[in-house]
Design a protein around this motif. Sequence first.
Motif, PDB file in Angstrom:
ATOM      1  N   GLY A 112      -4.505  13.233  -2.997  1.00  0.00           N
ATOM      2  CA  GLY A 112      -3.374  13.991  -3.810  1.00  0.00           C
ATOM      3  C   GLY A 112      -3.205  15.269  -2.916  1.00  0.00           C
ATOM      4  N   ALA A 113      -4.298  15.780  -2.883  1.00  0.00           N
ATOM      5  CA  ALA A 113      -4.248  17.030  -1.872  1.00  0.00           C
ATOM      6  C   ALA A 113      -2.931  17.151  -0.786  1.00  0.00           C
ATOM      7  CB  ALA A 113      -5.571  17.874  -1.336  1.00  0.00           C
ATOM      8  N   ASP A 114      -3.170  16.499  -0.099  1.00  0.00           N
ATOM      9  CA  ASP A 114      -2.911  16.410   0.946  1.00  0.00           C
ATOM     10  C   ASP A 114      -1.046  16.543   0.876  1.00  0.00           C
ATOM     11  OD1 ASP A 114      -5.067  15.916   2.395  1.00  0.00           O
ATOM     12  OD2 ASP A 114      -4.892  13.777   2.339  1.00  0.00           O
ATOM     13  N   ALA A 115      -0.441  15.905  -0.346  1.00  0.00           N
ATOM     14  CA  ALA A 115       1.063  16.222  -0.699  1.00  0.00           C
ATOM     15  C   ALA A 115       1.619  17.631  -1.119  1.00  0.00           C
ATOM     16  CB  ALA A 115       1.043  14.926  -1.723  1.00  0.00           C
ATOM     17  N   PRO A 116       2.510  17.953  -1.285  1.00  0.00           N
ATOM     18  CA  PRO A 116       3.212  17.616  -0.406  1.00  0.00           C
ATOM     19  C   PRO A 116       2.422  17.947   1.740  1.00  0.00           C
ATOM     20  CG  PRO A 116       4.065  19.704  -0.994  1.00  0.00           C
ATOM     21  CD  PRO A 116       2.872  19.428  -1.344  1.00  0.00           C
ATOM     22  N   LEU A 117       3.526  17.137   2.225  1.00  0.00           N
ATOM     23  CA  LEU A 117       2.874  16.766   3.415  1.00  0.00           C
ATOM     24  C   LEU A 117       2.758  17.577   4.515  1.00  0.00           C
ATOM     25  CD1 LEU A 117       2.803  13.698   4.861  1.00  0.00           C
ATOM     26  CD2 LEU A 117       1.613  14.104   3.579  1.00  0.00           C
ATOM     27  N   PRO A 118       1.655  18.527   5.110  1.00  0.00           N
ATOM     28  CA  PRO A 118       1.884  19.989   5.567  1.00  0.00           C
ATOM     29  C   PRO A 118       2.599  19.764   7.083  1.00  0.00           C
ATOM     30  CG  PRO A 118      -0.111  19.138   6.368  1.00  0.00           C
ATOM     31  CD  PRO A 118       0.551  18.414   5.481  1.00  0.00           C
ATOM     32  N   GLN A 119       3.011  20.051   7.785  1.00  0.00           N
ATOM     33  CA  GLN A 119       3.714  20.524   9.782  1.00  0.00           C
ATOM     34  C   GLN A 119       2.545  19.312  10.417  1.00  0.00           C
ATOM     35  OE1 GLN A 119       5.513  23.080  10.677  1.00  0.00           O
ATOM     36  NE2 GLN A 119       7.142  23.236   9.956  1.00  0.00           N
ATOM     37  N   VAL A 120       1.168  19.512   9.992  1.00  0.00           N
ATOM     38  CA  VAL A 120       0.434  18.616  10.695  1.00  0.00           C
ATOM     39  C   VAL A 120      -1.077  18.390  10.106  1.00  0.00           C
ATOM     40  CG1 VAL A 120      -1.529  19.157  12.439  1.00  0.00           C
ATOM     41  CG2 VAL A 120       0.879  20.752  12.758  1.00  0.00           C
ATOM     42  N   LEU A 121      -0.850  17.451   9.967  1.00  0.00           N
ATOM     43  CA  LEU A 121      -2.021  16.578   9.355  1.00  0.00           C
ATOM     44  C   LEU A 121      -3.964  16.861  10.395  1.00  0.00           C
ATOM     45  CD1 LEU A 121      -0.648  13.308   7.681  1.00  0.00           C
ATOM     46  CD2 LEU A 121      -1.967  15.584   6.465  1.00  0.00           C
ATOM     47  N   PRO A 169       4.884   7.215 -11.350  1.00  0.00           N
ATOM     48  CA  PRO A 169       5.046   7.328 -12.840  1.00  0.00           C
ATOM     49  C   PRO A 169       3.093   7.885 -12.948  1.00  0.00           C
ATOM     50  CG  PRO A 169       4.528   4.305 -11.884  1.00  0.00           C
ATOM     51  CD  PRO A 169       4.729   5.291 -10.679  1.00  0.00           C
ATOM     52  N   PHE A 170       2.569   7.956 -11.966  1.00  0.00           N
ATOM     53  CA  PHE A 170       0.851   8.588 -11.746  1.00  0.00           C
ATOM     54  C   PHE A 170       0.607   9.548 -11.529  1.00  0.00           C
ATOM     55  CE2 PHE A 170       0.680   3.320 -11.714  1.00  0.00           C
ATOM     56  CZ  PHE A 170       0.440   3.649 -12.840  1.00  0.00           C
ATOM     57  N   LYS A 171       0.078  10.277 -12.075  1.00  0.00           N
ATOM     58  CA  LYS A 171       0.074  11.834 -11.412  1.00  0.00           C
ATOM     59  C   LYS A 171      -1.337  11.873 -10.107  1.00  0.00           C
ATOM     60  CE  LYS A 171      -1.266  16.294 -12.595  1.00  0.00           C
ATOM     61  NZ  LYS A 171      -2.349  17.016 -13.824  1.00  0.00           N
ATOM     62  N   ALA A 172      -0.539  12.422  -9.425  1.00  0.00           N
ATOM     63  CA  ALA A 172      -1.152  12.700  -8.050  1.00  0.00           C
ATOM     64  C   ALA A 172      -2.427  13.570  -8.192  1.00  0.00           C
ATOM     65  CB  ALA A 172      -0.623  13.166  -7.071  1.00  0.00           C
ATOM     66  N   GLU A 173      -3.687  13.028  -8.039  1.00  0.00           N
ATOM     67  CA  GLU A 173      -4.462  14.052  -8.503  1.00  0.00           C
ATOM     68  C   GLU A 173      -5.461  14.659  -7.535  1.00  0.00           C
ATOM     69  OE1 GLU A 173      -5.897  15.416 -10.964  1.00  0.00           O
ATOM     70  OE2 GLU A 173      -5.039  14.108 -12.909  1.00  0.00           O
ATOM     71  N   PRO A 174      -5.516  15.396  -7.169  1.00  0.00           N
ATOM     72  CA  PRO A 174      -6.132  16.179  -5.086  1.00  0.00           C
ATOM     73  C   PRO A 174      -7.460  15.710  -5.303  1.00  0.00           C
ATOM     74  CG  PRO A 174      -5.961  17.645  -6.983  1.00  0.00           C
ATOM     75  CD  PRO A 174      -5.689  16.697  -8.354  1.00  0.00           C
ATOM     76  N   THR A 175      -8.351  15.157  -5.974  1.00  0.00           N
ATOM     77  CA  THR A 175      -8.938  14.241  -5.069  1.00  0.00           C
ATOM     78  C   THR A 175      -9.288  12.513  -5.084  1.00  0.00           C
ATOM     79  OG1 THR A 175     -10.392  13.749  -7.143  1.00  0.00           O
ATOM     80  CG2 THR A 175     -10.897  16.052  -5.373  1.00  0.00           C
ATOM     81  N   ALA A 176      -7.628  12.432  -5.850  1.00  0.00           N
ATOM     82  CA  ALA A 176      -7.416  10.403  -5.477  1.00  0.00           C
ATOM     83  C   ALA A 176      -6.458  10.368  -4.448  1.00  0.00           C
ATOM     84  CB  ALA A 176      -7.452  10.467  -7.074  1.00  0.00           C
ATOM     85  N   PRO A 177      -6.893   9.044  -4.393  1.00  0.00           N
ATOM     86  CA  PRO A 177      -5.737   8.218  -3.111  1.00  0.00           C
ATOM     87  C   PRO A 177      -4.322   9.323  -3.202  1.00  0.00           C
ATOM     88  CG  PRO A 177      -7.170   6.860  -4.152  1.00  0.00           C
ATOM     89  CD  PRO A 177      -7.519   8.057  -5.234  1.00  0.00           C
ATOM     90  N   LEU A 178      -3.398   8.863  -2.504  1.00  0.00           N
ATOM     91  CA  LEU A 178      -2.338   9.218  -2.533  1.00  0.00           C
ATOM     92  C   LEU A 178      -1.690   8.612  -3.156  1.00  0.00           C
ATOM     93  CD1 LEU A 178      -0.101  11.646  -2.654  1.00  0.00           C
ATOM     94  CD2 LEU A 178      -0.130  11.555   0.240  1.00  0.00           C
ATOM     95  N   PHE A 179      -1.868   7.322  -2.126  1.00  0.00           N
ATOM     96  CA  PHE A 179      -1.068   5.729  -2.533  1.00  0.00           C
ATOM     97  C   PHE A 179      -2.293   4.852  -3.282  1.00  0.00           C
ATOM     98  CE2 PHE A 179       0.159   7.204   2.204  1.00  0.00           C
ATOM     99  CZ  PHE A 179       1.702   7.261   1.683  1.00  0.00           C
ATOM    100  N   LEU A 180      -0.628   4.503  -4.036  1.00  0.00           N
ATOM    101  CA  LEU A 180      -2.099   3.744  -5.468  1.00  0.00           C
ATOM    102  C   LEU A 180      -1.400   2.422  -5.494  1.00  0.00           C
ATOM    103  CD1 LEU A 180      -1.592   6.824  -8.263  1.00  0.00           C
ATOM    104  CD2 LEU A 180      -3.443   6.164  -6.805  1.00  0.00           C
ATOM    105  N   GLY A 181      -1.944   2.241  -6.364  1.00  0.00           N
ATOM    106  CA  GLY A 181      -1.419   0.661  -6.223  1.00  0.00           C
ATOM    107  C   GLY A 181      -0.695   0.476  -7.543  1.00  0.00           C
ATOM    108  N   VAL A 182      -0.501  -0.680  -7.927  1.00  0.00           N
ATOM    109  CA  VAL A 182       0.845  -0.936  -9.506  1.00  0.00           C
ATOM    110  C   VAL A 182       0.779  -0.737 -10.247  1.00  0.00           C
ATOM    111  CG1 VAL A 182       2.486  -2.477  -7.975  1.00  0.00           C
ATOM    112  CG2 VAL A 182       0.460  -3.089  -9.485  1.00  0.00           C
ATOM    113  N   ARG A 183      -1.032  -0.576 -10.607  1.00  0.00           N
ATOM    114  CA  ARG A 183      -1.597  -0.480 -12.172  1.00  0.00           C
ATOM    115  C   ARG A 183      -2.557   0.974 -11.804  1.00  0.00           C
ATOM    116  NH1 ARG A 183      -5.356  -5.869 -13.273  1.00  0.00           N
ATOM    117  NH2 ARG A 183      -3.968  -7.042 -13.448  1.00  0.00           N
ATOM    118  N   GLY A 184      -2.456   1.705 -10.731  1.00  0.00           N
ATOM    119  CA  GLY A 184      -3.088   3.340 -10.798  1.00  0.00           C
ATOM    120  C   GLY A 184      -4.646   3.783 -10.060  1.00  0.00           C
ATOM    121  N   GLY A 185      -5.139   2.252  -9.241  1.00  0.00           N
ATOM    122  CA  GLY A 185      -6.201   2.259  -8.552  1.00  0.00           C
ATOM    123  C   GLY A 185      -5.847   2.667  -7.040  1.00  0.00           C
TER     124      GLY A 185
END
Length: 306
Positions: free
Chosen positions: A170-179, A209-225
């Motif tokens: 989640g900390a990577d969003a919004p994406l910068p110009q360089v990753l 629908p899930f809040k993007a936590e800074p230390t959690a994965p940016l891309f989530l499954g349908v159940r939020g994992g």
Amino acid sequence: MTLISPACRDALQNWLDGRRALAGAADHTITAYSRDVAGFLAFMAEHHGGGQGLAALERITVSDMRAWMARERGEGLSSRSLARKLSAVKSFYRWLAEREGFEPTAVLSTRAPRFQRKLPRPLAEPAARDVIDTMGMQSETPWVAARDVAVVTLLYGCGLRISEALGLTGADAPLPQVLRILGKGGKERLVPVLPAARDAVENYTRLCPFKAEPTAPLFLGVRGGALLPRAIQGAMAQARMQLGLPSSATPHALRHSFATHLLAAGGDLRAIQELLGHASLSTTQAYTGVETAQLIEVYNRAHPRA
């Protein structure tokens, strides 16, 4: 491991510790090295009638190496896997020979079996765009469709591995110009992010629908994992069926297409190597399907002349 002498076990562990500390090898790489070399040492101990110390390793002959390789092939090991095991054994032996002061010629001169490197075939540019568009129409849930589009856009637009894309937080969003991407073996590289990729990720995060936590994965499954690779692989399989594409049209083929299309557009081979995170230029050459004549042309164009 029971046949391996304590001295050999200690030597193997010391070598692994060195690979981890000095070469920055990833945990799964260390595990593979340990398994491959331990299997070799166990075979040699059994082959020579029981556990022996380091001195026995100095006396290994070409015949011993052939016996080991024959046993591995007899158990159904592929040429590619045997070549990988032999590479690990040779690396261990180079280190051991320097440490113990013996000549490791019998091991180091052993030739690896030949195998055909299998790489995913690149998609044509229109097909790559069609895949991205189709991924956006497969799910009836808007945020899931946006998620799938964002992931494949990162694979094709930035040349990321699927593990690297799913490793964003989640900390990577919004994406910068360089990753800043941490790739295989803990190697770090900088990857420019196209506006299309930033827009796709922004659209996903807006709909998710899930809040993007800074230390959690940016891309989530349908159940939020955390989103698993097989979900993207499944969506890609469905897209290629709809488009009539071959089975080689996988998520990894999008990364392959990124490199191939970039080179075709005049991209520098060395720059593409950096973007992909390849340690060797020869890997990039094979990966992009560069012919020798084209490689020479790229070299001549880039080489500084007096």
